[in-house]
Design an enzyme around this catalytic site. Structure first.
Site, mmCIF file in Angstrom:
data_model
loop_
_atom_site.group_PDB
_atom_site.id
_atom_site.type_symbol
_atom_site.label_atom_id
_atom_site.label_comp_id
_atom_site.label_asym_id
_atom_site.label_seq_id
_atom_site.Cartn_x
_atom_site.Cartn_y
_atom_site.Cartn_z
ATOM 1 N N CYS A 177 1.642 52.840 -2.387
ATOM 2 C CA CYS A 177 2.321 51.719 -3.049
ATOM 3 C C CYS A 177 1.301 50.917 -3.869
ATOM 4 O O CYS A 177 0.390 50.312 -3.307
ATOM 5 C CB CYS A 177 3.000 50.864 -1.986
ATOM 6 N N CYS B 22 7.567 51.097 -5.112
ATOM 7 C CA CYS B 22 7.330 52.526 -4.879
ATOM 8 C C CYS B 22 8.553 53.225 -4.284
ATOM 9 O O CYS B 22 8.486 54.402 -3.956
ATOM 10 C CB CYS B 22 6.115 52.724 -3.980
ATOM 11 N N LYS C 109 10.609 4.308 2.478
ATOM 12 C CA LYS C 109 10.412 5.748 2.272
ATOM 13 C C LYS C 109 11.073 6.194 0.975
ATOM 14 O O LYS C 109 12.242 5.882 0.738
ATOM 15 C CB LYS C 109 11.051 6.523 3.432
ATOM 16 N N GLU D 109 0.865 -1.191 0.000
ATOM 17 C CA GLU D 109 0.000 0.000 0.000
ATOM 18 C C GLU D 109 0.893 1.230 0.000
ATOM 19 O O GLU D 109 2.065 1.142 0.339
ATOM 20 C CB GLU D 109 -0.843 0.036 1.287
ATOM 21 N N CYS E 112 6.802 47.221 3.333
ATOM 22 C CA CYS E 112 6.809 48.559 2.756
ATOM 23 C C CYS E 112 5.750 49.357 3.515
ATOM 24 O O CYS E 112 4.578 49.001 3.487
ATOM 25 C CB CYS E 112 6.459 48.502 1.265
ATOM 26 N N TYR F 243 -7.016 1.269 6.394
ATOM 27 C CA TYR F 243 -6.190 0.166 5.892
ATOM 28 C C TYR F 243 -6.049 -0.992 6.866
ATOM 29 O O TYR F 243 -5.166 -1.826 6.689
ATOM 30 C CB TYR F 243 -4.804 0.669 5.463
ATOM 31 N N ASP G 49 0.568 10.250 4.199
ATOM 32 C CA ASP G 49 1.180 11.178 5.143
ATOM 33 C C ASP G 49 0.087 11.987 5.840
ATOM 34 O O ASP G 49 -0.157 13.139 5.522
ATOM 35 C CB ASP G 49 2.137 12.098 4.386
ATOM 36 N N LYS H 123 2.108 4.738 1.652
ATOM 37 C CA LYS H 123 2.170 5.250 3.021
ATOM 38 C C LYS H 123 1.631 6.669 2.987
ATOM 39 O O LYS H 123 2.252 7.572 2.436
ATOM 40 C CB LYS H 123 3.609 5.219 3.535
ATOM 41 N N CYS I 143 11.439 49.619 -1.386
ATOM 42 C CA CYS I 143 10.341 48.878 -2.012
ATOM 43 C C CYS I 143 10.538 48.852 -3.527
ATOM 44 O O CYS I 143 10.737 49.902 -4.148
ATOM 45 C CB CYS I 143 9.006 49.536 -1.664
#
Ligand code: IVH
Length: 669
Positions: free
Chosen positions: A431, A410, A313, A114, A425, A226, A118, A116, A407
């Site tokens: 801006c 601007c 894994k 199967e 900013c 499972y 997560d 795995k 920035c």
């Protein structure tokens, strides 16, 4: 409607809802729209409220949640929830296979493979077909009772119907948040300036431990099961167990495969290495299980993990490429996000050109320079990340990256507050991406819902000098818009109608629409419900703000800051003049609003006609007081659907009057 009629109607509705639910979750098709489905569910909830004696424990109404759990009860597992030992190479697997062969001399054996998943492990108990208990893994010996939260998972049957069903059985598997749901959630958080969630697994884990199950329901968790354990029937192989689960309508991922040799296992591993990335959830490897239950018993377990199973894994996929440039994006709140522009490179089925770098600290931590060869990896996220640098390939004369100090949009000097990783900013009102971002936030569906406008319209209106603040929207005339290229009469009128209709949007959403940092939809509802008007919120001190349940330090500070800024004060004034809803419209002096004067209420559960926050507002609007826990002094427990039984018991023992939503509304009539 007589009792008998109600019972019949409730049962028919439940059958219908279960039918459509099954179709959707087991067979991936549907015969009705989501809207029609919600209507059916709504009808059922209303009927159950009127006839609570027919609210069955497996009613599909349980899916919407509403139970509040303060402390999760600890429950011992019937048998321990073990973990798996991990392997990372073909050699490790060969060793595992040799150990299995040695423990089963002269026997044939098969494996069952199967993926795995997560997610977060869960154990489910069914008795007489009914889901009676859901627990987390905990320390493996005992976990937390999260039944109410688990019941909101739509693919999980609340009752299993099947011939020869054992009276009691236990199913285990993995709860997960589909990646699409996770991405959507993070997009919403980004829009409100809330911290982004790290990954679907942690989010699932946090969600399962939320106190309010109606919040869990909104998070759209899913699960794959499972394992099956029961004394009721004999199960000879894992394959048989999986087939039974499928037959009983318990969701199993269709990715499993029986393998007759180690070679077939290796083929399975190869087959899924790439393919798994297109599954709706994160997977980090495969699980190899000896198929025969009798052989599993022979192999046995150590204290930690079974000897009959092992996890393999996958290595995270990574690629080396060159960092060409870094560009900086400016968000609605002024936050700066650096993005790495890479020499295009193929990775896990796509071509990667960009990677997120989060902030200046991350650039420093990685120690990257322009022209460096960097490693990119793809986790669960859509945008890959840079995980390291190959210093041996560093071009001569390269210099450390200087983070920008102005920035990029601007040219205002950036600021970085103490303790914060992100640069901002500060030029809120000048801006461009900040201005446009605030307007986009304001018009979105969850806020003022001006859906006749989109991102492009906002940009155009801004560039044409028509709007600079959200208040300018309410000053737009027909001629202003009609004069723009591409705007015919109908389109112009639609925009004006959309803006006009937004004047009816209720106060909590208007508050959210303002885009105050950290004030998301729920926080806006809490603030509006507590203070009732924008004036009261604007005048509230930091201390008064943090007294409100669920308003913490960061939010309180941000609200105080927002309202102390003269530009924001002016904006709010202009919006008030444009007749937006800035209060929950309470006249505390009128006799109507003295109706509940001096009376105390605890409001619990899910209601039919109003949300819990709205009910609380109503109590306050009529002069009543809302308390958070049941005590002898309490006048009324206002009970909605799915209220916790403990609360009801306590109220009964203290002889507190328990009333329904209907009875409450009648009091106000
Ligand atoms: S079987 C005796 N099968 O991995 C252990 N576990 O490290 C039985 N997991 O706690 C577990 N996918 O949460 C099994 N197909 C799968 C799995 C799986 C994910 C998780 C599970 C377990 C952990 C073990």
């Amino acid at each position: 409607m007589t009792n008998e009629e109600a019972k019949q109607e409730i049962e028919q509705l439940s059958t219908k809802i279960n039918y459509h639910n099954d179709l959707y979750y087991q067979q991936n098709t549907s015969e009705i729209s989501d809207y029609e489905f919600d209507q059916l569910l709504e009808q059922l909830i209303q009927l159950e409220e009127k006839f609570p004696e027919f609210r069955y424990p497996d009613s599909p109404s349980q899916r919407v949640g509403g139970t509040i759990t303060k402390d999760f009860t600890t429950v011992f597992h019937n048998y321990p929830m073990l973990s798996l030992s991990n392997t990372y190479s073909e050699e490790d697997l060969t060793e595992f296979d040799q150990r299995v062969a040695k423990a089963l001399p002269d026997q044939d054996y098969e494996y069952f493979c199967e993926l795995k998943f997560d997610g977060v492990a869960i154990s489910l108990r069914y008795e007489d077909g009914l889901l009676t208990l859901a627990t987390t893994r905990g320390d493996g010996v005992r976990g937390d009772d999260i039944t109410a939260n688990a019941k909101t998972i739509r693919s999980l049957p609340l009752r299993v119907h099947a011939d020869n069903l054992p009276t009691s059985f236990e199913v285990r598997g993995e709860v997960f948040m589909p990646r699409s749901v996770f991405d959507q959630l993070n997009q919403e958080r980004e829009a409100t300036g809330e911290a982004l969630l790290a990954n679907p697994r942690n989010t699932t884990s946090g969600t399962l431990k939320m106190q309010d199950s109606s919040m869990v329901a909104k998070r759209k968790l899913d699960c794959y099961l499972y394992s099956l354990a029961t004394d009721g029937i004999q199960i000879d192989t894992h394959e048989e167990a999986i087939n039974l689960l499928e037959k009983w309508g318990i969701q199993v991922s269709p990715t499993y495969q029986k393998c007759r040799s180690l070679q077939e296992v290796l083929d399975y591993i190869n087959k899924w290495e790439e393919k798994r990335l297109s599954l709706p959830l994160d997977t980090d490897g495969i699980v190899i299980k000896v198929n025969s239950t009798q052989q599993q018993k022979l192999l046995g377990s150590t204290a930690k993990s079974p000897r009959w199973a092992i996890a393999y894994k996958y290595k995270t996929q990574s690629a080396a490429t060159i960092l060409r440039d870094i560009t900086y994006q400016v968000g609605r709140t002024g936050a700066i996000t650096p993005v790495a522009n890479l020499e295009p490179v193929a990775l896990a089925g796509t071509v990667v050109k960009r990677a997120s770098l989060h902030n200046a600290n991350e650039i420093e931590r990685l120690g990257i320079r322009y022209g460096d060869t960097v490693f990119v990896e793809k986790g669960g996220e859509i945008i890959p990340k840079i995980t390291g640098v190959d210093e041996s390939k560093r071009p001569a004369n390269s210099q450390p990256i200087q983070y920008i100090t102005y920035c990029p949009e601007c040219n205002t000097p950036l600021v970085r507050q103490e303790g914060e990783a992100v640069h901002f900013c500060p030029n809120q009102s000048g801006c461009p991406p900040q201005i446009k971002g605030r307007i986009e936030h304001f018009i979105q569906r969850n806020a003022m819902n001006i859906d006749s406008m989109g991102k492009e319209t906002v940009a155009l209106f801004y560039e044409q000098g028509l709007v600079k603040t959200v208040a300018d929207l309410y000053q737009l005339s027909f001629d202003d818009i009609f004069a723009l290229e591409g705007f015919k009469e109908q389109a112009t009128q639609n925009i004006l109608d959309g803006i006009d209709a937004s004047r009816q949007i209720a106060f909590p959403r208007v508050l959210f629409a303002l885009g105050i940092r950290y004030v998301g939809r729920t926080v806006a509802e809490k603030l509006a419900g507590h203070f009732l008007s924008i004036e009261a919120i604007a005048q509230a001190s930091y201390e008064q703000l943090i007294e409100v349940p669920e308003i913490g330090d960061r939010i309180a500070q941000s609200v105080v800051e927002y309202f102390s800024d003269p530009e924001n004060q002016q904006l709010v004034n202009e919006l008030k003049e444009a007749n937006l809803q800035f209060s929950l419209q309470v006249d505390t002096q009128s006799p109507e609003n003295q109706l509940l004067s001096g009376k105390t209420f605890v409001v619990s559960g899910v209601f039919e006609q109003f949300s819990r926050e709205e009910i609380k507002e109503k109590v306050k609007m009529h002069g009543g007081k809302v308390l958070s826990s049941v005590s002898g002094k309490l006048d009324f427990l206002l009970a909605g659907n799915n209220m916790g039984p403990a609360k009801r018991k306590k109220a009964e023992s203290l002889e507190v009057q328990i009333i329904s939503e209907e009875e409450f509304l009648a009091m106000l009539d």
